[in-house]
Design an enzyme around this catalytic site. Structure first.
Site, PDB file in Angstrom:
ATOM      1  N   LYS A  39     -79.103  20.739 -25.445  1.00 60.44           N
ATOM      2  CA  LYS A  39     -79.202  19.576 -24.917  1.00 60.44           C
ATOM      3  C   LYS A  39     -78.634  19.563 -23.433  1.00 60.44           C
ATOM      4  CE  LYS A  39     -76.605  17.302 -27.993  1.00 60.44           C
ATOM      5  NZ  LYS A  39     -76.175  18.604 -29.003  1.00 60.44           N
ATOM      6  N   ARG A  88     -75.886   8.724 -31.838  1.00 61.74           N
ATOM      7  CA  ARG A  88     -75.286   9.422 -32.738  1.00 61.74           C
ATOM      8  C   ARG A  88     -75.345   9.062 -34.191  1.00 61.74           C
ATOM      9  NH1 ARG A  88     -72.796  13.253 -29.633  1.00 61.74           N
ATOM     10  NH2 ARG A  88     -72.292  15.172 -30.565  1.00 61.74           N
ATOM     11  N   ARG A 126     -69.667  29.827 -25.228  1.00 60.04           N
ATOM     12  CA  ARG A 126     -70.043  28.704 -24.104  1.00 60.04           C
ATOM     13  C   ARG A 126     -68.996  28.793 -23.097  1.00 60.04           C
ATOM     14  NH1 ARG A 126     -72.079  22.726 -25.461  1.00 60.04           N
ATOM     15  NH2 ARG A 126     -70.370  22.861 -26.905  1.00 60.04           N
ATOM     16  N   ARG A 146     -64.488  24.632 -24.018  1.00 54.56           N
ATOM     17  CA  ARG A 146     -64.024  23.263 -24.427  1.00 54.56           C
ATOM     18  C   ARG A 146     -63.232  23.606 -25.534  1.00 54.56           C
ATOM     19  NH1 ARG A 146     -69.766  20.205 -25.049  1.00 54.56           N
ATOM     20  NH2 ARG A 146     -69.079  19.616 -27.053  1.00 54.56           N
ATOM     21  N   ARG A 148     -68.241  19.300 -36.837  1.00 60.54           N
ATOM     22  CA  ARG A 148     -69.229  18.685 -36.005  1.00 60.54           C
ATOM     23  C   ARG A 148     -70.763  18.661 -36.591  1.00 60.54           C
ATOM     24  NH1 ARG A 148     -68.103  22.226 -30.721  1.00 60.54           N
ATOM     25  NH2 ARG A 148     -69.879  21.119 -29.745  1.00 60.54           N
TER      26      ARG A 148
END
Ligand code: AP5
Ligand code: ZN
Length: 217
Positions: A13, A89, A128, A161, A172
């Site tokens: 995203k 969400r 990431r 993160r 998640r």
């Protein structure tokens, strides 16, 4: 362009949204980025939000709905349109959004879901790197910055993160399947849902997104 981009953690995203933002000159409203900014600024709800985010749970609807409402009303870029990334969400958020957009007479053109199997997401999430100020993301292997651990645009350091680890990712993903998947059904019923195979390369995903724009805009 008024749209939602959805998909599980690591679907892409935040990788695709800036290109859409640039193409249409619209706002990129990412609730995750807004919450991380609130955490960094140590706002009153930032402290509570951080606990939930690090556990991989959703933060309360009233916080994220408030953030989106504030932007839709006051962010000048939104006059041209917007991409919602990470919102809505759950179905309650989707219903709140519909109410807000109806009042503004700005219906959604489409809701694009980046569809990708859970098994591919561990490597994406754990590799990431992000530039906190802009929300730009890189990947140690799949999309490395030009200089290691350094943002290409600003030269500032990249970080990982705090929710990008295997344990938090499990929660998640659970939250995504339990609470966000019904949002896809909600948009399918409205006839504005489009799926994209997000296991492809970022370039191929971009082409697929544009094919949807060609069909729907
Ligand atoms: P949020 O920040 O929204 O995180 P998320 O949904 O888990 O999504 P990610 O940002 O992890 O993934 P992405 O799809 O943006 O992937 P990216 O493009 O970076 O939310 C974080 C938390 O905030 C939530 O857990 C919740 O607590 C809270 N929150 C936020 N919104 C909320 C809401 N509305 N309600 C309640 N709580 C909320 O890509 C990932 C990596 O893969 C990158 O390294 C990238 O380079 C790489 N990559 C991207 N595409 C590809 C590709 N095609 N091939 C290979 N690698 C790729
Ligand atoms: Zn993201």
């Amino acid at each position: 362009l008024c749209m939602v981009i959805m998909g599980p953690p690591g679907a892409g995203k935040g990788t695709q949204a800036p290109a859409i933002q640039k193409k249409f000159n619209v706002a990129h409203l990412a609730t995750g980025d807004m919450l991380r900014a609130a955490v960094a600024a140590q706002t009153s709800y930032g402290v509570e939000a951080k606990k939930l985010m690090d556990a991989g749970a959703l933060v309360p609807d009233e916080i994220v709905v408030g953030l989106i409402e504030e932007n839709l009303n006051n962010n000048p870029q939104c006059a041209n349109g917007f991409i919602l990334d990470g919102f809505p969400r759950n179905v309650a958020q989707a219903e709140k959004l519909d109410t807000m957009l109806k009042a503004m007479n700005k219906p959604l053109n489409n809701a694009i879901e980046l569809v990708v199997d859970d098994t591919l997401l561990v490597d994406r999430i754990c590799g990431r790197l992000v530039h906190p100020a802009s929300g730009r993301s890189y990947h140690k292997i799949f999309n490395p910055p030009k200089v290691p651990m350094t943002d290409d645009v600003t030269g500032e350091p990249l970080i990982q993160r705090s929710d990008d680890n295997e344990d938090t990712l499990k929660n998640r993903l659970q939250a995504f399947h339990d609470q966000t998947s019904p949002v896809a059904k909600y948009y399918k019923e409205q006839g504005i849902w489009y799926g994209v195979d997000a296991a492809q390369t970022p370039e191929a995903v971009w082409d697929s997104i544009n094919a949807i724009f060609d069909k729907t805009l």
